[in-house]
Write an enzyme that holds these catalytic residues in place. Structure first.
Site, mmCIF file in Angstrom:
data_model
loop_
_atom_site.group_PDB
_atom_site.id
_atom_site.type_symbol
_atom_site.label_atom_id
_atom_site.label_comp_id
_atom_site.label_asym_id
_atom_site.label_seq_id
_atom_site.Cartn_x
_atom_site.Cartn_y
_atom_site.Cartn_z
ATOM 1 N N SER A 20 -7.799 1.114 -2.384
ATOM 2 C CA SER A 20 -6.565 0.544 -2.951
ATOM 3 C C SER A 20 -6.773 0.046 -4.372
ATOM 4 C CB SER A 20 -6.021 -0.592 -2.081
ATOM 5 O OG SER A 20 -5.505 -0.094 -0.887
ATOM 6 N N LYS A 62 0.964 2.836 -3.297
ATOM 7 C CA LYS A 62 -0.154 3.685 -3.697
ATOM 8 C C LYS A 62 -0.007 5.098 -3.153
ATOM 9 C CE LYS A 62 -3.328 0.010 -4.735
ATOM 10 N NZ LYS A 62 -2.910 -1.253 -4.153
ATOM 11 N N SER A 71 0.791 -1.229 0.000
ATOM 12 C CA SER A 71 0.000 0.000 0.000
ATOM 13 C C SER A 71 0.825 1.281 0.000
ATOM 14 C CB SER A 71 -0.957 0.015 1.192
ATOM 15 O OG SER A 71 -1.996 -0.910 0.971
#
Length: 172
Positions: A64, A7, A4
């Site tokens: 996500s 991102k 993550s």
């Protein structure tokens, strides 16, 4: 694997390279279908849907969405390879020593890695950016209405779903 935090870097690089948050990008079956086959997390945008940059930013972070990250990469750099180069340039600019990106979604790749210290530096840099801070601190967001999603998509933060919103400023 950066997962993550990838991102978050995608968000930061995108925000720094988007000229107009109202510009749109038309989603394509050619990159959505492989994400479905791979079981990647997606925001829910569909082929043929014209999505504004703001909605892609929220789609990248809250659920996500790999569909959103690839759309951002395609719009800004012509694809993930070019966008990963921008991400790696940003990593150097931030002084990151143990980080290399090879995609925008955080999906496993052999040359895609980071360290705990570098993750903290990425998040700190993102929080210094007003747009990034807003996206990262939003628990829920509804995208613009489109013919494919007439009510918009309700995007919910995976982080805020799990943790008490009263004690978290922002995160991923």
């Amino acid at each position: 694997n950066p997962a993550s935090i990838t991102k978050v870097m995608t968000l930061l690089v995108a925000v720094e390279n988007i000229r107009d948050l109202n510009e749109t990008y038309t989603m394509s079956y050619t990159f959505i279908n492989p994400l479905v086959a791979e079981g990647a997390t997606r925001a829910g945008f569909v082929s043929g849907e014209a999505v504004c940059m703001t909605d892609l930013l929220y789609g990248c972070i809250l659920p996500s969405g790999a569909d959103a990250t690839i759309a951002l990469a395609n719009h800004i750099a012509g694809g993930e390879d070019g966008f990963a180069e921008l991400m790696n340039n940003k990593a150097k600019e931030l002084g990151l020593k143990n980080t290399h990106f090879s995609n925008t979604s955080g999906l496993h790749a052999s040359n895609h890695y980071t360290s705990a210290l570098d993750m903290a530096r990425i998040m700190a840099a993102a929080m210094e950016n007003e747009v990034c801070r807003q996206v990262l601190s939003t628990p829920q967001y509804t995208t613009a209405k489109t013919p494919q999603n007439p009510n918009g998509l309700e995007l919910v933060s995976t982080l805020f779903k799990r943790l008490d919103q009263s004690v978290i400023l922002a995160g991923k």
